[in-house]
Scaffold this motif. Sequence first.
Motif, short mmCIF file in Angstrom:
data_model
loop_
_atom_site.label_atom_id
_atom_site.label_comp_id
_atom_site.label_asym_id
_atom_site.label_seq_id
_atom_site.Cartn_x
_atom_site.Cartn_y
_atom_site.Cartn_z
N VAL A 388 0.83 -1.21 0.00
CA VAL A 388 0.00 0.00 0.00
C VAL A 388 0.87 1.26 0.00
N GLU A 389 0.64 2.11 -1.01
CA GLU A 389 1.22 3.45 -1.03
C GLU A 389 0.24 4.40 -0.36
N VAL A 390 0.73 5.23 0.54
CA VAL A 390 -0.13 6.12 1.32
C VAL A 390 0.10 7.56 0.91
N ARG A 430 -14.19 -8.49 -9.04
CA ARG A 430 -13.02 -9.24 -8.57
C ARG A 430 -12.59 -8.83 -7.17
N GLN A 431 -12.82 -7.59 -6.80
CA GLN A 431 -12.46 -7.14 -5.45
C GLN A 431 -13.70 -6.95 -4.57
N ALA A 432 -14.76 -7.70 -4.87
CA ALA A 432 -16.03 -7.52 -4.16
C ALA A 432 -15.90 -7.71 -2.65
N ASP A 433 -14.96 -8.57 -2.22
CA ASP A 433 -14.84 -8.82 -0.79
C ASP A 433 -14.34 -7.61 -0.02
N LEU A 434 -13.89 -6.58 -0.74
CA LEU A 434 -13.44 -5.37 -0.06
C LEU A 434 -14.59 -4.67 0.66
N GLU A 435 -15.82 -4.90 0.19
CA GLU A 435 -16.97 -4.28 0.84
C GLU A 435 -17.11 -4.71 2.29
N SER A 436 -16.47 -5.82 2.63
CA SER A 436 -16.58 -6.32 4.00
C SER A 436 -15.91 -5.41 5.02
N GLY A 479 -5.87 1.05 -7.26
CA GLY A 479 -5.00 -0.12 -7.35
C GLY A 479 -4.39 -0.30 -8.72
N ALA A 480 -3.22 -0.89 -8.76
CA ALA A 480 -2.56 -1.22 -10.02
C ALA A 480 -3.31 -2.37 -10.68
N GLY A 481 -3.62 -2.22 -11.97
CA GLY A 481 -4.32 -3.27 -12.69
C GLY A 481 -3.35 -4.26 -13.30
N ARG A 524 -3.14 -5.75 -6.03
CA ARG A 524 -4.52 -5.68 -5.55
C ARG A 524 -4.86 -6.76 -4.53
N ALA A 525 -4.54 -8.00 -4.83
CA ALA A 525 -4.89 -9.08 -3.91
C ALA A 525 -4.18 -8.90 -2.57
#
Length: 549
Positions: A388-390, A430-436, A479-481, A524-525
């Motif tokens: 992660v870049e902040v 693909r990043q749907a679990d991020l909603e958690s 995020g980087a694709g 991303r992952a």
Amino acid sequence: MGSFALTATGAALAAVESAVPALVKDRFASRLMAKDATLWGADAESEASVRLGWIDLFEGSRALLPEIAALRADLAAEGVDRIVLCGMGGSSLAPEVITREAGVPLVVLDATDPDQVRAALEEDLQRTAIVVSSKSGSTVETDSQRRVFEQAFTDAGIDAASRIIVVTDPGSPLEEASRAAGYRKVFTADPQVGGRYSALTAFGLVPSGLAGADIETLLTDAEDSAEFLGDDVEDNVGLQLGAVLGGTLPLRDKIVFADAGSGLPGFADWAEQLIAESTGKLGTGLLPVVASTDAPELADVADDVLPVLLAPFDEAPSEELAEGTRVTVSGSLGSQLFVWEYAVAVAGRLLGINPFDQPDVEAAKTAARGMLDAQPEPAPAAFVDGAVEVRGDAGLLGSSGTVADALRALLATLPENGYLSVQAYLDRHRQADLESVRSPLAAVTGRPVTFGWGPRFLHSTGQYHKGGSPIGVYLQLTGAGTADLAIPDRPFTFGELISAQAAGDAQVLTDHGRPVLRLHLTDRAAGVAQLRDVISTLAASGRGHHENG
């Protein structure tokens, strides 16, 4: 048949009892159904006079049904049964809920993330037709999606024009260009219906009908509901719903939606745009929060939160949920769509705002265009922690050296009556679990937390973020694709477009004095996993900034 039921308790019931009699006395219901543009004051009259076409659209919308059915049959005869909707905001949210409720497939492409666009592009192109849906005819996301699909069809040896269907306003640049290009079909919608009120126009009906939804019943249910909304009586459910939205005293301006088995998946996402974009202006408004029945915001309800439960029709609210302040609504989808549109117009009257304009939406678009034109180098990261870049103002980050430190610094700026907005410019499939992360963040802060996918939310809650109450803090995720994707005949790529949209919106929020923390996932992952772990740890440690009131 049309159906709608509402139960209100606590402060919501008090709002009904205090606000509805005055609305009845003013004949608000009959005047609204007669398209009285003076209902929201002199400043709103000009805009309202050309935005009330949704009230009596049924005849015009029914005329579309045979055209849509015939086109669907023709496409099916050609082996084309996969419909991709290229649209944003009001052009995509209603078709998504209509088709999900009907259980029919519709690919909704309301994204500029290269990975998400590529996934829609590469799946079974031989069976695919696209619906290009844009009220203005100049939506950059939709234009970019059309371009890349048109090129893909051509490269695959498919007659591209035969696979492109357009929905737009008459006289738009898109209508003119589409007719000149010989696209398969061009549907024009009533220009006197705003995008967020367009669910029952061509914008909602064409993609939904082509996908196989029963749009005739949808219209019938909505029209049945409209029949009783013109009555100036205290049991008018449209007046009651408008009163609970805009009439609580003091105002409960965070509307927390939870689906309690309504059978209408995605309805809260549609209502989110309708409410936020209609009311979030002049430093006031209503902030919708799409949550779940076990959300922290509903476990201990703050005095600025209005819980709205979407329940199955004809099912009595549970006694447990009926305690305190609650609103429970139920009904068929057609009824819900029309009654909520009506109720938000009522709420606009009570809030003293014009529910039909969106004065702050253009700011982020302008900033994004500026970023695309200038193509500036990304600002250097303040620091890097794992994947992660902040980035953030020095005044915000202080001595932070980890993602956890940066999150604590952001949450420390959250007002007692504020909210946290999480904005993910990533692939929402693909990043749907991020909603958690939404619920743990709500538990950590003790405040409402919204979660939006970018740039989708810019056409929904984006108006509220700039024009509504200045009490939000913002966590932006990019995020980087895996690989970028070119846009034919455009000087920028999808990757550059989504980066410009994120950077532009962050700049506008910062210019408005809003705290913004930007986290860029270099993988991303790994970045999603790291972020979820950090937030889970914060939640487990109980490091909340606030206690619920």
